[in-house]
Design a protein around this motif. Structure first.
Motif, PDB file in Angstrom:
ATOM      1  N   TRP A 147      42.938  45.275  35.905  1.00  0.00           N
ATOM      2  CA  TRP A 147      42.399  44.245  36.506  1.00  0.00           C
ATOM      3  C   TRP A 147      41.244  44.925  35.175  1.00  0.00           C
ATOM      4  O   TRP A 147      39.728  43.862  35.904  1.00  0.00           O
ATOM      5  N   ASP A 150      36.755  43.538  36.182  1.00  0.00           N
ATOM      6  CA  ASP A 150      36.102  42.863  37.714  1.00  0.00           C
ATOM      7  C   ASP A 150      35.741  43.472  39.043  1.00  0.00           C
ATOM      8  O   ASP A 150      36.126  44.676  39.363  1.00  0.00           O
ATOM      9  N   ARG A 151      35.013  42.828  39.254  1.00  0.00           N
ATOM     10  CA  ARG A 151      34.016  43.142  40.325  1.00  0.00           C
ATOM     11  C   ARG A 151      33.524  41.828  41.179  1.00  0.00           C
ATOM     12  O   ARG A 151      33.818  40.589  41.003  1.00  0.00           O
ATOM     13  N   LYS A 255      47.101  37.146  41.349  1.00  0.00           N
ATOM     14  CA  LYS A 255      46.004  38.246  41.075  1.00  0.00           C
ATOM     15  C   LYS A 255      45.411  38.002  39.582  1.00  0.00           C
ATOM     16  O   LYS A 255      43.753  37.853  39.309  1.00  0.00           O
ATOM     17  N   GLN A 256      46.206  37.100  38.538  1.00  0.00           N
ATOM     18  CA  GLN A 256      45.431  36.913  37.700  1.00  0.00           C
ATOM     19  C   GLN A 256      43.921  35.338  37.715  1.00  0.00           C
ATOM     20  O   GLN A 256      43.447  35.092  37.235  1.00  0.00           O
ATOM     21  N   LYS A 259      41.014  37.177  39.174  1.00  0.00           N
ATOM     22  CA  LYS A 259      40.188  37.732  37.985  1.00  0.00           C
ATOM     23  C   LYS A 259      39.871  36.697  37.261  1.00  0.00           C
ATOM     24  O   LYS A 259      38.486  36.777  37.077  1.00  0.00           O
ATOM     25  N   SER A 260      40.080  35.823  37.606  1.00  0.00           N
ATOM     26  CA  SER A 260      39.856  34.665  36.590  1.00  0.00           C
ATOM     27  C   SER A 260      37.968  33.824  37.175  1.00  0.00           C
ATOM     28  O   SER A 260      37.377  33.866  36.548  1.00  0.00           O
ATOM     29  N   HIS A 262      36.899  35.386  39.434  1.00  0.00           N
ATOM     30  CA  HIS A 262      35.156  36.146  39.567  1.00  0.00           C
ATOM     31  C   HIS A 262      34.446  36.210  38.547  1.00  0.00           C
ATOM     32  O   HIS A 262      33.198  36.572  38.557  1.00  0.00           O
ATOM     33  N   ALA A 263      35.546  36.365  37.031  1.00  0.00           N
ATOM     34  CA  ALA A 263      35.079  36.404  35.882  1.00  0.00           C
ATOM     35  C   ALA A 263      33.569  35.066  35.740  1.00  0.00           C
ATOM     36  O   ALA A 263      32.525  35.726  34.790  1.00  0.00           O
ATOM     37  N   HIS A 341      41.924  41.925  45.408  1.00  0.00           N
ATOM     38  CA  HIS A 341      40.784  41.551  44.996  1.00  0.00           C
ATOM     39  C   HIS A 341      40.346  40.371  45.712  1.00  0.00           C
ATOM     40  O   HIS A 341      38.981  40.059  45.425  1.00  0.00           O
TER      41      HIS A 341
END
Length: 696
Positions: A147, A150-151, A255-256, A259-260, A262-263, A341
């Motif tokens: 992760w 990641d936030r 999950k990816q 993560k993307s 969120h970015a 997440h």
């Protein structure tokens, strides 16, 4: 595979978990007499290569630990017990079952009579056929994922703009998404799609179900898919339809995606269906819960346990009043927050979760547990506040901390803008945050405002068709809701310039109303691009161009997209549209409703129904000085002029105490940006947003 060493394991953690050394299995079943773990050598093997009894039973949990079983292993269960339907028990070990806690599922459901636990000719007798060749199977998953940093974006509700979206339908036809990623998790998080979402001004994707779903029997007979996915088989498993593979790829790629996104600062909310399962009524197929422990997992009819209580219209209702079933729901929710997440959930037919035992309980166990849970309490929680049971319409009745899809907003705004008489007061109430629906402790941010969603017509169709056109669904048009739509003179596509302009203005009115209403706005994916379903208002089974977003735009399409972007930019830039509290009545310091002569509307004006149009004046001082996170919020005085009437009307503009000029920021009838002095004429069926600014 024979001779696998088995250890007792533990009942503490239900499900299947690989810890780097061994895989632990644990299954709840209060009424079973034995549980067998079935291991398959390949995903497409017709039958299992080995059956291994789970060696331990602690209370009502069957468990074992297997050092030789690794990630990638395909498995299922067979559960033994009494087949006594009239007592609520339907065990049949001839039927392979999907693990209710499966973290990945591979293979498609192949509809066959072998899926039924009962003999079709003798419903009170078990069916002896083996269902394994027809069944999907669970996969042991390695949960590890990098992760990085990641936030969660943690966007405050006051700054949130939701975007309801289908993973496949949104990207399947996008020309700039690589072909191998179109319609998949990775395509949704690809740069061209993210750039569009950020330019649009949305802050969160609200995804239609991505938990693993399967096809319905009647759709299988019609040769149609369950495209939307409101038929969940695996509450812990990402749907493999949207991944490059089904042996764990769906977990990594989902999950990816998160993560993307969120970015890029975008939140991810998912639609969850904990109200029913694909097993349908009591004499439906045996796929998972029915065969694991029918009497525990489903709501049985009091006095007649061979039948179900059905609050959903889908044949069954999950028995969340049972502690272990409630645990399954909560474990699933925590799994999606901790492992994937995700930033929140939209609960389909949410009142079902709060029926304890049958009446809706605003402060029931489910709500109280979520409120106190350190994992779930901080995330966004959205209710679809109705189900099909008695007293099922519970709009406004959910507890503090929840938001709700506001169906009254959708219906009132649609009807007002199509010109239904006497609805100016209804439109004003929706613009102001629906204080007649939600109590003051929750405020306007409890309302998720929308004019379209997956269920019903798209925005373009709403102004193009006066009736639904669902022939492709194979039900002779009987399916689908009634939409408050209006075709503006011609049914379907037209070459009439007059009709086309009215439709364009109607779309702009609905979008601008959504952007400038108090509450949380939600758009339906592709509406900003003119997405059409050709009048189909129930496209749940249309995995084709009826549902997929067309990204090609002509000049008019680009102009409309620009209008939507501008409306949302104006909302983001001005905190007067994002209040956490309802407007106070009284001295007009927070809000004033004006007649077209510039005078304040009186109670008699509202009650008479004579108001054809109205202006909403909100001073900058009415804005919250900071958002929930304490960030300063810029604001300026605005005047929203609303004319849902078939005639043009002249508005006398008010003169605020401070010197300045009214600037036109947005007008649904034209592209002008005028400086206005004392009055303005508003075209039929239009609105305009003005801001009062000091002379430069």
């Amino acid at each position: 595979m024979r001779g696998l060493r088995v250890l007792p394991g533990s009942p503490a953690r239900i499900g299947v978990h690989w810890d780097g050394e061994a895989t632990s299995f644990a299954l709840f079943s209060a009424h079973a007499t034995a549980v067998e773990l079935c291991l398959f050598e390949t995903a497409d093997a017709r039958f299992e290569a080995e059956r291994l009894p789970l060696p331990e039973r602690t209370g009502d949990v069957w468990h074992g630990r297997f050092p030789a079983i690794r990630p990638g292993q395909v498995y299922g269960y067979r559960v033994h017990g009494r087949f006594a339907p009239q007592e609520g028990h339907r065990f049949n070990a001839h039927k392979l079952l999907v693990d209710p806690y499966a973290q990945a599922i591979t293979g498609a459901l192949a509809w066959s009579d072998a899926l039924f636990g009962h003999d079709p000719a003798q419903p009170d007798a078990p069916d002896p056929r083996d269902s394994a060749p027809c069944m999907p199977r669970a996969v042991v998953v390695d949960p590890r994922f990098d992760w990085g940093d990641d936030r969660p974006p943690r966007t405050p509700w006051s700054r949130s703009v939701l975007y309801e979206c289908h993973v496949k339908g949104f990207t399947q036809r996008h020309p700039d998404v690589s072909p191998e990623q179109r319609g998949r998790y990775l395509g949704l998080a690809s740069p061209p799609v993210v750039e569009h979402l950020l330019a649009l001004g949305v802050t969160a994707l609200s995804l239609l179900p991505i938990q693993h779903a399967c096809i319905d029997a009647h759709l299988a007979r019609l040769g149609l898919p369950n495209y939307w996915g409101y038929n969940t088989l695996g509450f812990f498993a990402p749907d493999a339809r949207f991944a490059s593979g089904s042996r764990g790829e769906q977990v990594r790629e989902c999950k990816q995606m998160v993560k993307s996104l969120h970015a890029a600062g975008l939140e991810v909310l998912i639609d969850v269906v904990y109200n029913h399962t694909p097993e349908g009524p009591p004499r439906g197929p045996m796929l998972s819960l029915r065969g694991v422990d029918n009497a525990s997992y489903y709501r049985l009819r009091p006095g007649d346990p061979g039948e179900y209580v059905d609050f959903t219209g889908c044949g069954n209702s999950l028995n969340v009043s049972h502690p272990r079933v409630l645990q399954l729901v909560l474990d699933s929710l925590r799994h999606w927050v901790t492992e994937f997440h995700v930033d929140g959930f939209r609960f389909d037919l949410a009142p079902v979760l709060a029926r304890d035992p049958e009446a809706f309980q605003r402060f029931g166990r489910f709500f109280e547990i979520v409120r106190q849970d350190p994992v779930l309490a901080p995330v966004k929680l959205i209710a679809e506040p109705w189900d099909l049971g008695a007293g099922g319409y519970q709009l406004g009745q959910f507890p503090l901390g929840w938001t709700e899809w506001n169906g009254r907003y959708r219906d009132g705004v649609r009807r007002a803008w199509r010109g239904d008489p006497g609805l100016i007061g209804e439109l004003a109430t929706r613009l102001a945050g629906s204080s007649d629906v939600f109590d003051s402790a929750r405020g306007p941010l409890a309302s998720v405002n929308f004019v379209t969603c997956h269920d019903g017509m798209t925005l373009a169709d709403l102004v193009t068709y006066a009736r639904k056109h669902n022939e492709a669904n194979g039900e002779e048009g009987r399916d689908g809701p009634h939409d408050d739509s209006h075709n503006w003179g011609v049914e379907g596509p037209t070459r009439s310039l007059r009709v086309s302009k009215r439709r364009e203005r109607a779309r702009r009115n609905l979008i601008a109303t959504l952007a400038f209403s108090q509450g949380v706005p939600m758009l339906s994916h592709g509406d900003e691009l003119g997405r059409t379903q050709r009048g189909n208002n129930n496209a749940y089974c249309q995995d084709n161009e009826i549902s997929w977003t067309d990204w090609s735009l002509d000049d008019d399409g680009r102009a409309f997209l620009g209008f939507v972007q501008r409306a949302l930019r104006l909302r983001h830039a001005n905190a007067v549209f994002r209040r956490r509290r309802f407007f106070a009545n009284g001295d007009g310091s927070e809000v004033r409703w004006l007649r077209r002569d510039g005078e304040e509307a009186t109670p008699a004006d509202w009650e008479s129904g004579a108001l054809a149009c109205v202006a909403l004046w909100i001073p900058a001082a009415a804005a919250d000085p900071a958002d929930e996170a304490g960030r300063p919020a810029a604001a300026e005085t605005v005047l929203l002029l609303v004319n849902p009437d078939a005639h043009a009307h002249a508005f006398t503009l008010p003169a605020p105490a401070r010197p300045g000029v009214w600037h036109e920021l947005l007008n649904s009838a034209c592209e002008t940006r005028r400086r206005l002095d004392k009055s303005v004429v508003l075209a039929p069926w239009s609105l305009a947003l003005l801001a009062h600014r000091e002379p430069s």
